[in-house]
Design a protein around this motif. Structure first.
Motif, PDB file in Angstrom:
ATOM      1  N   TYR A 156       0.831  -1.203   0.000  1.00 18.39           N
ATOM      2  CA  TYR A 156       0.000   0.000   0.000  1.00 18.39           C
ATOM      3  C   TYR A 156       0.867   1.254   0.000  1.00 18.39           C
ATOM      4  CZ  TYR A 156      -3.119   3.613   1.905  1.00 18.39           C
ATOM      5  OH  TYR A 156      -3.824   4.772   2.128  1.00 18.39           O
ATOM      6  N   LEU A 157       1.872   1.293   0.881  1.00 22.88           N
ATOM      7  CA  LEU A 157       2.733   2.466   0.978  1.00 22.88           C
ATOM      8  C   LEU A 157       3.509   2.718  -0.313  1.00 22.88           C
ATOM      9  CD1 LEU A 157       4.139   2.086   4.603  1.00 22.88           C
ATOM     10  CD2 LEU A 157       2.515   3.807   3.783  1.00 22.88           C
ATOM     11  N   GLU A 158       3.951   1.654  -0.943  1.00 22.64           N
ATOM     12  CA  GLU A 158       4.758   1.784  -2.161  1.00 22.64           C
ATOM     13  C   GLU A 158       3.909   2.043  -3.402  1.00 22.64           C
ATOM     14  OE1 GLU A 158       6.801  -1.951  -2.097  1.00 22.64           O
ATOM     15  OE2 GLU A 158       7.959  -1.402  -0.311  1.00 22.64           O
ATOM     16  N   GLY A 159       2.626   1.701  -3.351  1.00 21.58           N
ATOM     17  CA  GLY A 159       1.761   1.842  -4.521  1.00 21.58           C
ATOM     18  C   GLY A 159       0.722   2.921  -4.362  1.00 21.58           C
ATOM     19  N   PHE A 160      -0.448   2.533  -3.918  1.00 23.48           N
ATOM     20  CA  PHE A 160      -1.601   3.440  -3.837  1.00 23.48           C
ATOM     21  C   PHE A 160      -1.268   4.718  -3.066  1.00 23.48           C
ATOM     22  CE2 PHE A 160      -5.620   5.073  -2.299  1.00 23.48           C
ATOM     23  CZ  PHE A 160      -6.463   4.911  -3.389  1.00 23.48           C
ATOM     24  N   PHE A 161      -0.664   4.585  -1.889  1.00 24.33           N
ATOM     25  CA  PHE A 161      -0.355   5.753  -1.054  1.00 24.33           C
ATOM     26  C   PHE A 161       0.673   6.651  -1.731  1.00 24.33           C
ATOM     27  CE2 PHE A 161       2.170   7.813   2.280  1.00 24.33           C
ATOM     28  CZ  PHE A 161       1.185   8.564   2.887  1.00 24.33           C
ATOM     29  N   ALA A 162       1.722   6.070  -2.262  1.00 23.01           N
ATOM     30  CA  ALA A 162       2.766   6.868  -2.915  1.00 23.01           C
ATOM     31  C   ALA A 162       2.192   7.665  -4.079  1.00 23.01           C
ATOM     32  CB  ALA A 162       3.901   5.965  -3.390  1.00 23.01           C
ATOM     33  N   GLU A 163       1.341   7.039  -4.852  1.00 21.54           N
ATOM     34  CA  GLU A 163       0.743   7.716  -6.005  1.00 21.54           C
ATOM     35  C   GLU A 163      -0.215   8.824  -5.575  1.00 21.54           C
ATOM     36  OE1 GLU A 163      -1.045   4.571  -8.261  1.00 21.54           O
ATOM     37  OE2 GLU A 163       0.870   3.562  -8.551  1.00 21.54           O
ATOM     38  N   ILE A 198       0.591  19.148  -3.025  1.00 20.90           N
ATOM     39  CA  ILE A 198      -0.186  19.874  -2.011  1.00 20.90           C
ATOM     40  C   ILE A 198      -0.033  19.244  -0.626  1.00 20.90           C
ATOM     41  CG2 ILE A 198      -1.874  20.700  -3.687  1.00 20.90           C
ATOM     42  CD1 ILE A 198      -3.898  18.728  -2.401  1.00 20.90           C
ATOM     43  N   PHE A 199       0.606  18.075  -0.556  1.00 18.65           N
ATOM     44  CA  PHE A 199       0.813  17.397   0.720  1.00 18.65           C
ATOM     45  C   PHE A 199       2.287  17.448   1.116  1.00 18.65           C
ATOM     46  CE2 PHE A 199      -2.810  14.887  -1.170  1.00 18.65           C
ATOM     47  CZ  PHE A 199      -3.787  15.538  -0.448  1.00 18.65           C
ATOM     48  N   SER A 200       2.534  17.647   2.422  1.00 13.51           N
ATOM     49  CA  SER A 200       3.911  17.703   2.927  1.00 13.51           C
ATOM     50  C   SER A 200       3.969  17.095   4.320  1.00 13.51           C
ATOM     51  CB  SER A 200       4.390  19.157   2.967  1.00 13.51           C
ATOM     52  OG  SER A 200       3.593  19.906   3.871  1.00 13.51           O
ATOM     53  N   ASP A 201       5.164  17.012   4.853  1.00 20.25           N
ATOM     54  CA  ASP A 201       5.387  16.521   6.220  1.00 20.25           C
ATOM     55  C   ASP A 201       4.729  15.167   6.464  1.00 20.25           C
ATOM     56  OD1 ASP A 201       6.783  18.913   6.779  1.00 20.25           O
ATOM     57  OD2 ASP A 201       4.918  19.911   7.349  1.00 20.25           O
ATOM     58  N   VAL A 202       4.916  14.256   5.532  1.00 21.38           N
ATOM     59  CA  VAL A 202       4.314  12.925   5.639  1.00 21.38           C
ATOM     60  C   VAL A 202       5.012  12.141   6.749  1.00 21.38           C
ATOM     61  CG1 VAL A 202       3.894  10.752   4.446  1.00 21.38           C
ATOM     62  CG2 VAL A 202       3.710  12.915   3.193  1.00 21.38           C
ATOM     63  N   ARG A 203       4.199  11.565   7.608  1.00 17.25           N
ATOM     64  CA  ARG A 203       4.717  10.747   8.715  1.00 17.25           C
ATOM     65  C   ARG A 203       3.959   9.418   8.734  1.00 17.25           C
ATOM     66  NH1 ARG A 203       5.118  12.341  15.114  1.00 17.25           N
ATOM     67  NH2 ARG A 203       5.940  10.339  15.743  1.00 17.25           N
ATOM     68  N   VAL A 204       4.702   8.321   8.774  1.00 15.54           N
ATOM     69  CA  VAL A 204       4.110   6.989   8.820  1.00 15.54           C
ATOM     70  C   VAL A 204       4.649   6.276  10.058  1.00 15.54           C
ATOM     71  CG1 VAL A 204       3.899   4.747   7.666  1.00 15.54           C
ATOM     72  CG2 VAL A 204       3.945   6.864   6.299  1.00 15.54           C
ATOM     73  N   GLU A 205       3.735   5.839  10.921  1.00 12.81           N
ATOM     74  CA  GLU A 205       4.094   5.046  12.094  1.00 12.81           C
ATOM     75  C   GLU A 205       3.503   3.657  11.903  1.00 12.81           C
ATOM     76  OE1 GLU A 205       3.355   6.912  15.938  1.00 12.81           O
ATOM     77  OE2 GLU A 205       3.141   8.833  14.878  1.00 12.81           O
ATOM     78  N   ARG A 206       4.283   2.643  12.250  1.00 11.36           N
ATOM     79  CA  ARG A 206       3.858   1.246  12.078  1.00 11.36           C
ATOM     80  C   ARG A 206       3.603   0.597  13.441  1.00 11.36           C
ATOM     81  NH1 ARG A 206       5.100  -1.516   7.578  1.00 11.36           N
ATOM     82  NH2 ARG A 206       6.027  -0.382   5.855  1.00 11.36           N
ATOM     83  N   TYR A 207       2.596  -0.251  13.474  1.00  7.33           N
ATOM     84  CA  TYR A 207       2.255  -0.948  14.710  1.00  7.33           C
ATOM     85  C   TYR A 207       1.842  -2.380  14.407  1.00  7.33           C
ATOM     86  CZ  TYR A 207       2.026   3.755  16.592  1.00  7.33           C
ATOM     87  OH  TYR A 207       2.327   5.043  16.962  1.00  7.33           O
TER      88      TYR A 207
END
Length: 108
Positions: free
Chosen positions: A63-70, A77-86
């Motif tokens: 998801y992070l490498e495909g749909f989300f990245a695209e 228009i988006f910045s300061d992306v933060r991803v936390e994993r659990y």
């Protein structure tokens, strides 16, 4: 299960994102992200994001490498992306009727 807490800042107001985010939500509902169990959309002023549950870490990575990245990281228009994993403790989540428990119960 594996959880992602994703936040980022938007240069445009939440209301202006509704149409684009609705299309994304419908695509996800229709299977655009393999292994997605649920997605909860979040907003607080210019900070937006989501809490996503996936069947496993591999599905979250996809998801992070495909749909989300695209949709997000490629959009200026988006910045300061933060991803936390659990990792999700499914046994405890079942006790408290957590989202993971509900999703597991729905598939059983």
């Amino acid at each position: 299960m594996h959880g992602l807490l994703i936040t980022f800042r938007s240069a445009v107001a939440w209301e202006e994102l509704q149409e684009e985010f609705t299309r994304a939500a419908e695509a996800l509902r229709d299977g655009a992200a393999r292994g997605l169990v649920s997605k909860t959309w979040l907003s607080d002023g210019s900070t937006v994001g989501s809490f996503c549950l996936f069947e496993d870490r591999g599905a979250a990575d996809h998801y992070l490498e495909g749909f989300f990245a695209e949709a997000i990281t490629a959009n200026p228009i988006f910045s300061d992306v933060r991803v936390e994993r659990y990792d999700v403790d499914e046994a405890l989540s079942r006790i408290t009727d957590g989202l993971g428990a509900l999703a597991v119960g729905a598939r059983s």
